[in-house]
Design an enzyme around this catalytic site. Structure first.
Site, short mmCIF file in Angstrom:
data_model
loop_
_atom_site.label_atom_id
_atom_site.label_comp_id
_atom_site.label_asym_id
_atom_site.label_seq_id
_atom_site.Cartn_x
_atom_site.Cartn_y
_atom_site.Cartn_z
N ASN A 9 0.88 -1.17 0.00
CA ASN A 9 0.00 0.00 0.00
C ASN A 9 0.91 1.22 0.00
O ASN A 9 1.52 1.53 1.02
CB ASN A 9 -0.90 -0.01 1.25
CG ASN A 9 -1.68 1.28 1.38
OD1 ASN A 9 -1.97 1.95 0.39
ND2 ASN A 9 -2.01 1.66 2.61
N LYS A 11 0.22 4.32 -0.25
CA LYS A 11 -0.35 5.55 0.34
C LYS A 11 -0.10 6.72 -0.61
O LYS A 11 -0.15 6.53 -1.81
CB LYS A 11 0.22 5.80 1.74
CG LYS A 11 0.23 4.53 2.60
CD LYS A 11 0.56 4.80 4.04
CE LYS A 11 0.79 3.49 4.76
NZ LYS A 11 0.40 3.52 6.16
N HIS A 95 -9.23 1.34 4.64
CA HIS A 95 -7.95 1.52 5.33
C HIS A 95 -8.15 2.46 6.52
O HIS A 95 -8.94 3.42 6.44
CB HIS A 95 -6.89 2.08 4.37
CG HIS A 95 -5.51 2.02 4.95
ND1 HIS A 95 -5.04 2.97 5.82
CD2 HIS A 95 -4.53 1.09 4.81
CE1 HIS A 95 -3.82 2.64 6.18
NE2 HIS A 95 -3.48 1.50 5.59
N GLU A 97 -6.47 4.84 7.60
CA GLU A 97 -6.23 6.26 7.31
C GLU A 97 -7.46 6.89 6.66
O GLU A 97 -7.76 8.07 6.88
CB GLU A 97 -4.97 6.42 6.44
CG GLU A 97 -3.71 6.16 7.26
CD GLU A 97 -2.56 5.56 6.50
OE1 GLU A 97 -2.51 5.67 5.26
OE2 GLU A 97 -1.68 4.97 7.16
N GLU A 167 -5.66 -5.15 10.31
CA GLU A 167 -4.65 -4.13 10.57
C GLU A 167 -4.94 -3.43 11.90
O GLU A 167 -5.77 -2.51 11.94
CB GLU A 167 -4.65 -3.10 9.45
CG GLU A 167 -4.29 -3.68 8.09
CD GLU A 167 -3.60 -2.65 7.21
OE1 GLU A 167 -2.50 -2.94 6.75
OE2 GLU A 167 -4.15 -1.55 7.02
N GLY A 173 2.15 2.12 10.55
CA GLY A 173 3.07 3.24 10.38
C GLY A 173 3.74 3.68 11.67
O GLY A 173 4.33 4.76 11.73
N SER A 213 3.13 -2.36 10.23
CA SER A 213 4.59 -2.38 10.41
C SER A 213 5.20 -3.75 10.09
O SER A 213 6.21 -4.13 10.68
CB SER A 213 4.98 -1.91 11.81
OG SER A 213 4.55 -0.57 11.99
C1 PEP Z 1 -0.68 0.02 5.68
O1 PEP Z 1 -0.56 1.09 5.10
O2 PEP Z 1 -1.68 -0.70 5.47
C2 PEP Z 1 0.35 -0.39 6.63
C3 PEP Z 1 0.22 -1.53 7.27
O3 PEP Z 1 1.41 0.47 6.80
P1 PEP Z 1 2.81 0.14 7.54
O4 PEP Z 1 3.26 -1.18 6.97
O5 PEP Z 1 3.69 1.25 7.17
O6 PEP Z 1 2.51 0.02 8.98
#
Ligand code: PEP
Length: 251
Positions: A9, A11, A95, A97, A167, A173, A213
């Site tokens: 992803n 972003k 997501h 975000e 998630e 992040g 992460s």
């Molecule tokens: C994501 O954007 O879905 C995500 C898991 O980001 P990160 O791996 O940076 O935590």
């Protein structure tokens, strides 16, 4: 047997030029690593370039969101048909975000999921608890509720084109990762909700990713867990070497 899916992803990162360079570099690094599906979900303006650069490789291209209406007065939005016409195969929906910064709710996640599936897109449906919910011991209830609301009215046939990305919001992040045991347990809870809604066979078949992460150092352990069928990866999907290491761990 359910498929393992490693999805990036991006972003709001990468221009079309950078997209072409990235995929050109990545393609030979992941060639032949076919025991998992490889997906890059990229900003709308990068999709056409990504599809072109990934043609003939084992890399699939996705979007990061989609609107639920087919067309009309929705300034700034993108429809499912607009995505499929330019070769988009996957779309990330719900997501954290989008939920946190753009007012996304389980109701709109559900509408977007229905519209995407109707247009033939494969959906990566994101859900997960926030830190306070984990600390209050209500993670299982939260993910069960999200799973039910986000999939309301979606048929067993349509579910075959849905991947769930678990998630935990506190891990996205932040550099904080759920332990492999936490990831496995919560993906297992989601799988049991799928069994309740759609039956045991559907639960066995659905791909449930972990995201939060995940990186080149922790992917192998997370992916070794029986209920973790892949990863949705943000930061580490922006570097070809790190992303390749994760794809190799899945293989
Ligand atoms: C994501 O954007 O879905 C995500 C898991 O980001 P990160 O791996 O940076 O935590």
């Amino acid at each position: 047997m359910r498929r393992t899916v490693i999805a990036g992803n991006w972003k709001m990162n990468m221009t079309p030029k950078a997209t072409r360079a990235f995929i050109t570099e990545l393609a030979p690094m992941v060639a032949g690593l076919d025991k998992c599906d490889i997906v890059l979900c990229v900003p709308y303006v990068d999709i056409a370039t990504a599809v072109e650069a990934a043609a003939g490789t084992n890399i699939h291209i996705g979007a990061e969101n989609v609107h639920f209406e087919k067309s009309g007065a929705f300034t700034g939005e993108i429809s499912a048909e607009m995505l499929t016409e330019i070769g988009t195969e996957y779309v990330v929906i719900g997501h954290s975000e989008r939920r946190t910064y753009f007012g996304e709710t389980d109701a709109t996640v559900n509408l977007r999921t229905k519209a995407a599936l109707a247009a033939g897109l494969k959906v990566i449906l994101c859900l997960g608890e926030v830190k306070e919910e984990r600390l209050s011991g209500i993670t299982n209830e939260i993910v069960a509720m999200q799973t039910k609301l986000d999939l309301a009215g979606i048929s067993a046939e349509e579910l075959k084109n849905v991947i769930i990305a678990y998630e935990p919001v506190w891990a996205i992040g932040t550099g904080l990762t759920a332990t492999p045991e936490q990831a496995d347990e919560t993906c297992g809870v989601i799988r049991s909700v799928i069994a309740e809604l759609y039956g045991a066979a559907a639960a066995e078949e659905i791909t449930i990713q972990y995201g939060g992460s995940m990186n080149d150092a922790n992917a192998a352990e997370l992916l070794s867990k029986p209920n973790v069928d892949g990863g949705l990866i943000g930061g580490a999907s922006l570097k070809t070497d790190k992303f390749t290491t994760i794809v190799k761990a899945a293989n």
